[in-house]
Enzyme design. Structure first.
Site, PDB file in Angstrom:
ATOM      1  N   PRO A   1       0.853  -1.193   0.000  1.00 46.43           N
ATOM      2  CA  PRO A   1       0.000   0.000   0.000  1.00 46.43           C
ATOM      3  C   PRO A   1       0.888   1.242   0.000  1.00 46.43           C
ATOM      4  O   PRO A   1       1.853   1.310   0.759  1.00 46.43           O
ATOM      5  CB  PRO A   1      -0.768  -0.117   1.328  1.00 46.43           C
ATOM      6  CG  PRO A   1       0.100  -0.963   2.205  1.00 46.43           C
ATOM      7  CD  PRO A   1       0.865  -1.882   1.301  1.00 46.43           C
TER       8      PRO A   1
ATOM      9  N   ALA B   1       0.367   5.501  -0.056  1.00 41.24           N
ATOM     10  CA  ALA B   1      -0.518   6.666  -0.095  1.00 41.24           C
ATOM     11  C   ALA B   1      -0.147   7.567  -1.267  1.00 41.24           C
ATOM     12  O   ALA B   1       1.031   7.807  -1.535  1.00 41.24           O
ATOM     13  CB  ALA B   1      -0.398   7.433   1.215  1.00 41.24           C
TER      14      ALA B   1
ATOM     15  N   GLN C   1      -6.827  -0.792   2.867  1.00 37.84           N
ATOM     16  CA  GLN C   1      -6.278  -0.449   4.186  1.00 37.84           C
ATOM     17  C   GLN C   1      -6.963   0.769   4.793  1.00 37.84           C
ATOM     18  O   GLN C   1      -7.125   1.793   4.131  1.00 37.84           O
ATOM     19  CB  GLN C   1      -4.788  -0.152   4.057  1.00 37.84           C
ATOM     20  CG  GLN C   1      -4.115   0.051   5.391  1.00 37.84           C
ATOM     21  CD  GLN C   1      -2.648   0.411   5.249  1.00 37.84           C
ATOM     22  OE1 GLN C   1      -2.304   1.509   4.805  1.00 37.84           O
ATOM     23  NE2 GLN C   1      -1.774  -0.491   5.620  1.00 37.84           N
TER      24      GLN C   1
ATOM     25  N   CYS D   1       2.248   3.588   9.675  1.00 37.44           N
ATOM     26  CA  CYS D   1       2.496   4.941   9.159  1.00 37.44           C
ATOM     27  C   CYS D   1       3.257   5.759  10.196  1.00 37.44           C
ATOM     28  O   CYS D   1       2.813   5.909  11.334  1.00 37.44           O
ATOM     29  CB  CYS D   1       1.192   5.622   8.781  1.00 37.44           C
ATOM     30  SG  CYS D   1       1.518   7.220   8.033  1.00 37.44           S
TER      31      CYS D   1
ATOM     32  N   LYS E   1      -0.938  -4.408   8.727  1.00 36.31           N
ATOM     33  CA  LYS E   1       0.416  -4.132   8.231  1.00 36.31           C
ATOM     34  C   LYS E   1       1.128  -3.289   9.272  1.00 36.31           C
ATOM     35  O   LYS E   1       0.612  -2.259   9.689  1.00 36.31           O
ATOM     36  CB  LYS E   1       0.374  -3.402   6.891  1.00 36.31           C
ATOM     37  CG  LYS E   1       1.775  -3.015   6.431  1.00 36.31           C
ATOM     38  CD  LYS E   1       1.814  -2.708   4.959  1.00 36.31           C
ATOM     39  CE  LYS E   1       3.201  -2.276   4.540  1.00 36.31           C
ATOM     40  NZ  LYS E   1       3.530  -0.904   4.948  1.00 36.31           N
TER      41      LYS E   1
ATOM     42  N   ASP F   1      12.822  -3.180   1.394  1.00 36.79           N
ATOM     43  CA  ASP F   1      14.051  -3.238   0.603  1.00 36.79           C
ATOM     44  C   ASP F   1      14.110  -4.387  -0.399  1.00 36.79           C
ATOM     45  O   ASP F   1      15.209  -4.836  -0.732  1.00 36.79           O
ATOM     46  CB  ASP F   1      15.279  -3.298   1.513  1.00 36.79           C
ATOM     47  CG  ASP F   1      15.431  -2.046   2.352  1.00 36.79           C
ATOM     48  OD1 ASP F   1      14.723  -1.060   2.076  1.00 36.79           O
ATOM     49  OD2 ASP F   1      16.250  -2.049   3.285  1.00 36.79           O
TER      50      ASP F   1
ATOM     51  N   GLY G   1       7.226  -2.335  -2.533  1.00 38.36           N
ATOM     52  CA  GLY G   1       6.725  -0.970  -2.573  1.00 38.36           C
ATOM     53  C   GLY G   1       7.485  -0.122  -3.566  1.00 38.36           C
ATOM     54  O   GLY G   1       7.191  -0.107  -4.770  1.00 38.36           O
ATOM     55  N   ARG G   2       8.523   0.545  -3.078  1.00 40.18           N
ATOM     56  CA  ARG G   2       9.186   1.568  -3.894  1.00 40.18           C
ATOM     57  C   ARG G   2       9.756   1.032  -5.197  1.00 40.18           C
ATOM     58  O   ARG G   2       9.799   1.754  -6.196  1.00 40.18           O
ATOM     59  CB  ARG G   2      10.265   2.260  -3.049  1.00 40.18           C
ATOM     60  CG  ARG G   2       9.672   3.155  -1.970  1.00 40.18           C
ATOM     61  CD  ARG G   2      10.679   3.533  -0.927  1.00 40.18           C
ATOM     62  NE  ARG G   2      11.122   2.355  -0.191  1.00 40.18           N
ATOM     63  CZ  ARG G   2      12.095   2.367   0.706  1.00 40.18           C
ATOM     64  NH1 ARG G   2      12.730   3.478   0.967  1.00 40.18           N
ATOM     65  NH2 ARG G   2      12.440   1.247   1.329  1.00 40.18           N
TER      66      ARG G   2
HETATM   67  C1  LIG Z   1       5.094   7.029  -0.990  1.00 45.58           C
HETATM   68  C2  LIG Z   1       4.819   5.944   0.019  1.00 45.58           C
HETATM   69  C3  LIG Z   1       3.550   5.836   0.569  1.00 45.58           C
HETATM   70  C4  LIG Z   1       3.276   4.836   1.516  1.00 45.58           C
HETATM   71  N1  LIG Z   1       2.006   4.713   2.009  1.00 45.58           N
HETATM   72  C5  LIG Z   1       1.699   3.678   2.819  1.00 45.58           C
HETATM   73  C6  LIG Z   1       0.348   3.427   3.216  1.00 45.58           C
HETATM   74  O1  LIG Z   1      -0.593   4.121   2.799  1.00 45.58           O
HETATM   75  N2  LIG Z   1       0.131   2.370   4.044  1.00 45.58           N
HETATM   76  C7  LIG Z   1       1.143   1.562   4.495  1.00 45.58           C
HETATM   77  O2  LIG Z   1       0.891   0.627   5.250  1.00 45.58           O
HETATM   78  N3  LIG Z   1       2.415   1.767   4.111  1.00 45.58           N
HETATM   79  C8  LIG Z   1       2.709   2.771   3.272  1.00 45.58           C
HETATM   80  N4  LIG Z   1       3.991   2.928   2.827  1.00 45.58           N
HETATM   81  C9  LIG Z   1       5.030   1.957   3.217  1.00 45.58           C
HETATM   82  C10 LIG Z   1       5.154   0.842   2.177  1.00 45.58           C
HETATM   83  O3  LIG Z   1       3.954   0.095   2.103  1.00 45.58           O
HETATM   84  C11 LIG Z   1       6.312  -0.111   2.512  1.00 45.58           C
HETATM   85  O4  LIG Z   1       6.090  -0.639   3.795  1.00 45.58           O
HETATM   86  C12 LIG Z   1       7.671   0.596   2.513  1.00 45.58           C
HETATM   87  O5  LIG Z   1       7.813   1.431   1.378  1.00 45.58           O
HETATM   88  C13 LIG Z   1       8.817  -0.422   2.548  1.00 45.58           C
HETATM   89  O6  LIG Z   1       8.766  -1.276   1.435  1.00 45.58           O
HETATM   90  P1  LIG Z   1       9.758  -1.066   0.154  1.00 45.58           P
HETATM   91  O7  LIG Z   1      11.167  -1.096   0.692  1.00 45.58           O
HETATM   92  O8  LIG Z   1       9.453  -2.228  -0.756  1.00 45.58           O
HETATM   93  O9  LIG Z   1       9.413   0.269  -0.442  1.00 45.58           O
HETATM   94  C14 LIG Z   1       4.291   3.938   1.908  1.00 45.58           C
HETATM   95  C15 LIG Z   1       5.563   4.056   1.351  1.00 45.58           C
HETATM   96  C16 LIG Z   1       5.836   5.035   0.413  1.00 45.58           C
HETATM   97  C17 LIG Z   1       7.229   5.111  -0.189  1.00 45.58           C
END
Ligand SMILES: Cc1cc2nc3c(=O)[nH]c(=O)nc-3n(C[C@H](O)[C@H](O)[C@H](O)COP(=O)(O)O)c2cc1C
Length: 333
Positions: free
Chosen positions: A17, A19, A71, A102, A141, A204, A226-227
């Protein structure tokens, strides 16, 4: 395989997820690249309860996105339960997820998001209340803890399980870390060993090989990305394929990236309107262009675009240019 309640995913790859990112336009695009499960951006419980128009718009789900996890976030039992009931009865989401990760002060000040991580008893009470009030499976989460000195990931995940939660997704960072440092996968493995519900590992995963390594090293049931998927739904496709066959597919070329960015743009326009969509698309377009040589000028140009036509012609002209240069280089070579 990843199974949450009665819902069986076709693979273990989950879109995180995010935002401001994971609306229907992006989710559907990622789904078409093979994600087993897509997660929607977090939605405010109070926004749902007060029937705020913009919040309710965020609950739109295209049937083709399913299975989908929606969520919600909140800090108070009454509104969280009411919002969950609304999602349960009025949306076609398959799973109701609760945000406990968050880190943003605006959210944690309202006792929502990562604030919960300090209190496993509250987690138990709140999750129980939601589980009792809805029919859809409820998941959580979370981050691994609030700070170095308060890492209650195991207690918190066990509280979710006791409360009837059907899965936990764990981001291996504390609230204080925000997005800094390296995600801790050891704690993800420890949580997996401490509960009997499915655990989805997160943090990561930047390449298909990282996804495999996370699955192998931690034993989790699913891997959440995510990213690395920003402007890059191919990351999802390449990961699904790599996990299935061990084959590492090539990266997309400039034309493919730009074609998909335009599809994403058109879906955003259909979802919102042209004015909002083009503005929102600026960041996505820059992400799609990442890694394409000579993109600096066009990336600046994106921020000047106000209409679909302007943005599409900027992007397609750039794809033409890249192809012409490649042909030239090929001929010279
Ligand atoms: C721009 C952005 C918005 C995010 N919004 C949410 C969100 O709405 N809900 C949530 O549980 N995590 C949110 N996250 C966290 C991601 O779901 C994830 O846990 C985090 O980026 C780590 O994973 P990654 O290393 O694959 O990016 C957000 C992350 C980013 C970068």
């Amino acid at each position: 395989m990843l199974k949450i309640g009665d819902i069986e995913m076709k693979n273990q790859v989950v879109l995180a997820p995010m935002a401001g990112i994971c609306n229907s336009a992006f989710r559907l695009t990622v789904k078409e690249f093979g994600a087993g499960l897509v997660c929607a951006e977090m939605v405010s419980d109070k926004g749902i309860v007060s029937q705020n128009d913009r919040t309710l718009d965020m609950l739109f789900i295209d049937e083709r996105e399913k299975p989908l996890s929606l969520q919600i976030f909140g800090g108070e039992r009454e509104t969280l339960v009411q919002a969950a009931q609304y999602v349960d009865k009025n949306t076609n989401a398959d799973i109701i997820d609760i945000n406990m990760g968050c880190p943003v002060p605006k959210i944690t000040k309202c006792d929502a998001g990562a604030k919960w991580l300090l209190d496993p008893n509250k987690i138990y009470e709140m999750v129980s209340a939601v589980v009792d009030a809805v029919e859809k499976p409820v998941t959580v989460k979370m981050r691994m803890g609030w700070d170095e000195d308060h890492i209650f990931a195991i207690e918190n995940a066990q509280a979710v399980e006791r409360a009837g939660g059907k899965a936990v997704a764990l981001h291996g960072r504390t609230r204080v870390q925000m997005y800094e440092g390296i995600a801790n996968w050891d704690i993800i493995r420890d949580v997996k060993q401490a509960v009997n519900i499915p655990v989805i590992g997160n943090g990561d995963v930047q390449t298909p090989q990282d996804a495999k390594r996370m699955l192998d090293e931690t034993g989790v049931d699913g891997v959440m990305i995510g990213r690395a998927a920003l402007g890059n739904p191919w990351m999802i496709y390449r990961t699904v394929k790599y996990l299935e066959t061990g084959e590492l597919m090539g990266e997309p070329n400039a034309r493919e990236k730009i074609d998909v960015s335009i599809l994403h743009l058109d879906r955003l326009i259909a979802l919102k309107n042209e004015h909002i969509a083009v503005r929102e698309m600026r960041k996505h377009a820059a992400w799609y262009l990442k890694g394409i040589r000579g993109n600096a000028i066009v990336r600046n140009g994106i921020n000047e675009c106000n209409t679909r036509d302007e943005l599409v012609s900027l992007l397609t002209n750039f794809a033409d240019e890249v192809e012409a240069k490649e042909q030239e280089a090929h001929q010279v070579g």
